[in-house]
Design a protein around this motif. Structure first.
Motif, short mmCIF file in Angstrom:
data_model
loop_
_atom_site.label_atom_id
_atom_site.label_comp_id
_atom_site.label_asym_id
_atom_site.label_seq_id
_atom_site.Cartn_x
_atom_site.Cartn_y
_atom_site.Cartn_z
N TYR A 1 -6.04 2.35 5.28
CA TYR A 1 -5.86 0.89 5.24
C TYR A 1 -5.58 0.34 6.64
O TYR A 1 -6.17 -0.65 7.06
N VAL B 1 0.86 -1.19 0.00
CA VAL B 1 0.00 0.00 0.00
C VAL B 1 0.89 1.23 0.00
O VAL B 1 1.83 1.33 0.79
N ARG C 1 -8.60 3.39 -4.17
CA ARG C 1 -8.33 4.79 -3.79
C ARG C 1 -7.00 5.24 -4.39
O ARG C 1 -6.85 6.39 -4.78
N GLU D 1 -8.72 0.42 8.73
CA GLU D 1 -9.73 -0.57 8.35
C GLU D 1 -9.28 -2.00 8.62
O GLU D 1 -10.09 -2.91 8.71
N THR D 2 -7.96 -2.21 8.73
CA THR D 2 -7.45 -3.56 8.95
C THR D 2 -7.30 -3.90 10.44
O THR D 2 -7.58 -5.02 10.85
N MET E 1 -15.84 14.94 6.65
CA MET E 1 -15.19 16.17 7.10
C MET E 1 -13.70 15.93 7.37
O MET E 1 -12.85 16.72 6.99
N GLN F 1 -17.74 8.58 -1.39
CA GLN F 1 -17.59 7.70 -0.22
C GLN F 1 -18.66 7.98 0.82
O GLN F 1 -19.16 7.07 1.47
N TYR F 2 -19.01 9.24 0.97
CA TYR F 2 -20.07 9.63 1.90
C TYR F 2 -21.41 9.00 1.49
O TYR F 2 -22.14 8.45 2.31
N LEU G 1 -3.69 7.18 2.30
CA LEU G 1 -4.38 5.94 1.98
C LEU G 1 -3.90 4.82 2.90
O LEU G 1 -4.67 3.94 3.28
N ARG H 1 -11.77 13.64 6.02
CA ARG H 1 -11.09 13.46 4.73
C ARG H 1 -10.96 14.79 4.00
O ARG H 1 -9.94 15.08 3.38
N PHE H 2 -12.03 15.60 4.04
CA PHE H 2 -12.01 16.89 3.36
C PHE H 2 -10.91 17.78 3.91
O PHE H 2 -10.09 18.31 3.16
N VAL I 1 -14.71 12.38 -1.97
CA VAL I 1 -15.16 12.38 -0.57
C VAL I 1 -16.69 12.21 -0.57
O VAL I 1 -17.24 11.45 0.22
N LYS J 1 -21.54 5.33 2.31
CA LYS J 1 -21.73 5.01 3.72
C LYS J 1 -23.11 5.45 4.23
O LYS J 1 -23.62 4.91 5.19
N ARG K 1 -9.87 -1.75 -1.29
CA ARG K 1 -10.25 -0.34 -1.14
C ARG K 1 -9.02 0.55 -1.33
O ARG K 1 -9.07 1.57 -2.01
N ALA K 2 -7.90 0.13 -0.72
CA ALA K 2 -6.66 0.91 -0.83
C ALA K 2 -6.22 1.01 -2.29
O ALA K 2 -5.79 2.07 -2.74
N PRO L 1 -10.35 -4.22 2.77
CA PRO L 1 -9.55 -3.00 2.97
C PRO L 1 -8.42 -2.85 1.94
O PRO L 1 -8.12 -1.73 1.52
N PRO M 1 -20.67 8.87 9.00
CA PRO M 1 -20.27 9.19 7.62
C PRO M 1 -19.97 10.66 7.38
O PRO M 1 -19.04 11.00 6.66
N PRO N 1 -23.22 20.68 3.96
CA PRO N 1 -22.46 20.55 2.72
C PRO N 1 -21.31 19.54 2.83
O PRO N 1 -20.64 19.49 3.86
N ILE N 2 -21.12 18.77 1.76
CA ILE N 2 -19.95 17.89 1.66
C ILE N 2 -19.28 18.20 0.32
O ILE N 2 -19.95 18.25 -0.72
N CYS N 3 -17.97 18.44 0.34
CA CYS N 3 -17.25 18.85 -0.86
C CYS N 3 -16.17 17.84 -1.23
O CYS N 3 -15.80 17.00 -0.42
N GLU N 4 -15.66 17.98 -2.47
CA GLU N 4 -14.64 17.08 -3.04
C GLU N 4 -15.33 15.81 -3.54
O GLU N 4 -15.80 14.98 -2.76
#
Lengths: 226, 232
Positions: free
Chosen positions: A75, A66, B99, A78-79, A95, B74-75, A71, A97-98, B71, B78, B95-96, B92, A90, B65-68
């Motif tokens: 990983y 990885v 991404r 999540e692992t 937020m 993924q929101y 990222l 991640r943003f 992102v 979920k 997913r890696a 996982p 969520p 608001p959610i931006c990008e």
């Protein structure tokens, strides 16, 4: 608990990107083998594991490779489920991640440009980094850390600000990390570097100054030879 | 299930980044209000909802608001977990990988795409086109490894990486036309060339992927605006 040989991390002692992965592994109590890369003389191992970017950090877990530090954090989270880094909700995850992407794309990228340039280019980069840090100043909202009571994903993502940015400010003769402008962020930075897991993995400041000063000279020299 | 009015998306029909959350919402069967931004200006709502970047897309879910774009995707995945297939892979590591390639697309490949329009002169244009083709070659390799013989990066159904790359197919076709080159070349990137057709035909994509003709006209319009002499 992972077998030490099962988790390997290719890194560079001075890289904030590598450090954030080590912090995550330590916070979760995951044992790992660390392999130091000579970035000026990339090993065949690195080139094989990360052919697209040829960069560290690279995490190898039971043969799975990885790369890309943020990222890798996801990983790891999540692992290994203990001591979660990302929030469950969520919206809170979005937020986190943003803001990590803002810190990476707008603060770090511009601070790095500012460090390694001069004149108008430098001024503009300082301005952009400062503007972005201004947005982040409001995010922590009275909590001890971005993650709440404890350190989380966003703290690890922004962590470089606490120890690398002051060094870059010194080497680059600039002041992005300004306590007058960003009291909340500076206060958070003070708490962050004092955390036992974080403290243990900070590269020595004096060596960092030498490293970035040298790197800056080389980048500036290559620019003038265009 | 979201009530109509609870989910809004600020965007514009030509934007590949806006297409991403639209496809995700379609996959989940979520109804939403599409708030179209006018070209050349930014609405107050957009500036208020995304003060940091001032860019589309922005998802408004119960007014938050959610931006990008990635992102947001993924929101969406979920927030509506039981509707439709999972957009991100369940493992996982998978997913890696998804991404990783999505980040590659946004940070390296897409900038090389916009580099074609910006390139001045034949040599620069050829270099820019070669860069895009090189990237597609890497992605062809990735497609082979990730899809494992299935129709999409996500397997039997469209997933995160399909959305991340697929949103650019319309613009790729416009570039092929205006530059007179083949990028989704069946000879060079056979896997991706066939995947592109499947992606565009998918029910979640059909309504939001603009026709190449319409996009080409729009491209001419914006290029025209950039080349026009500045107003006095």
């Amino acid at each position: 608990m992972a077998n030490p040989k099962e988790v390997e991390l290719l890194g560079l002692w001075v890289s904030p990107f590598v450090r954030r992965v080590e912090w995550a592994l330590k916070l979760k109590g995951i044992a790992y083998d660390y392999i130091e890369e000579d970035i000026l003389n990339k090993s065949p191992l690195l080139l094989r594991l990360n052919p697209v970017h040829q960069k560290v950090p690279v995490l190898v877990h039971g043969g799975r490779v990885v790369s890309e530090s943020l990222l890798i954090l996801e990983y790891i989270d999540e692992t290994w489920k203990q001591s979660p880094l990302l929030p469950r909700d969520p919206y809170d995850r979005a937020m986190a991640r943003f803001w990590a992407s803002v810190a990476e794309g707008k603060v770090l990228e511009n601070a790095w440009i500012a460090l390694n340039s001069e004149g108008e280019e430098k001024e503009r980069a300082v301005q952009l980094a400062t503007e972005a840090l201004g947005h982040i100043e409001g995010v922590i909202k009275g909590k001890a850390f971005f993650g709440g009571e404890g350190i989380g994903y966003l703290d690890l993502a922004i962590g470089w600000v606490s120890h690398w940015l002051p060094v870059w400010d010194e080497v680059g003769s600039m002041k992005i990390f300004d306590p007058a402008k960003f009291p909340t962020t500076v206060a958070w930075a003070g708490r962050f570097v004092e955390h036992p897991v974080i403290k243990e993995k900070l590269p020595p400041r004096d060596k960092m100054v030498v490293y970035f000063r040298d790197k800056r000279s080389r980048i500036m020299a290559s620019k003038s030879h265009v | 299930m979201a009530k109509v009015g609870e989910v809004k998306l600020i965007g514009a029909w030509p934007s590949p980044f806006v297409m991403r959350p639209r496809i995700a919402l379609n996959l989940k069967g979520v109804e939403y209000e599409f708030l179209e931004e006018k070209f050349g200006g930014k609405s107050d709502l957009l500036l208020r909802s995304n003060p940091v970047h001032k860019k589309i897309p922005v998802l408004l879910h119960a007014d938050r608001p959610i931006c990008e774009s990635l992102v947001i995707v993924q929101y969406i995945d979920k927030s509506w977990p039981s509707s439709g297939p999972s957009i991100l892979p369940s493992d996982p590591y998978d997913r890696a990988i998804a991404r990783f390639w999505a980040a590659y697309i946004d940070e390296k490949w897409f900038p090389s795409m916009s580099g074609i329009a910006r390139a001045q002169g034949e040599e620069a244009k050829k270099a820019a086109i070669d860069q895009v083709a090189e990237g597609l070659s890497l992605l062809e390799d990735a497609f082979g490894k990730i899809s494992k013989g299935k129709p999409f990066f996500g397997g039997d159904a469209i997933g995160f990486l399909d959305i991340a790359l697929g949103c650019f197919i319309g613009w790729l076709r416009v570039t092929e036309r205006t530059q007179g080159v083949k990028l989704l070349d069946e000879a060079k990137v056979p896997g991706l060339a066939k995947w592109a057709g499947r992606f565009c035909a998918d029910g979640a994509v059909k309504g939001v992927m603009p026709e190449t003709e319409k996009l080409a006209e729009f491209a001419k319009l914006i290029m025209g605006k950039f080349k026009a002499p500045p107003p006095q």
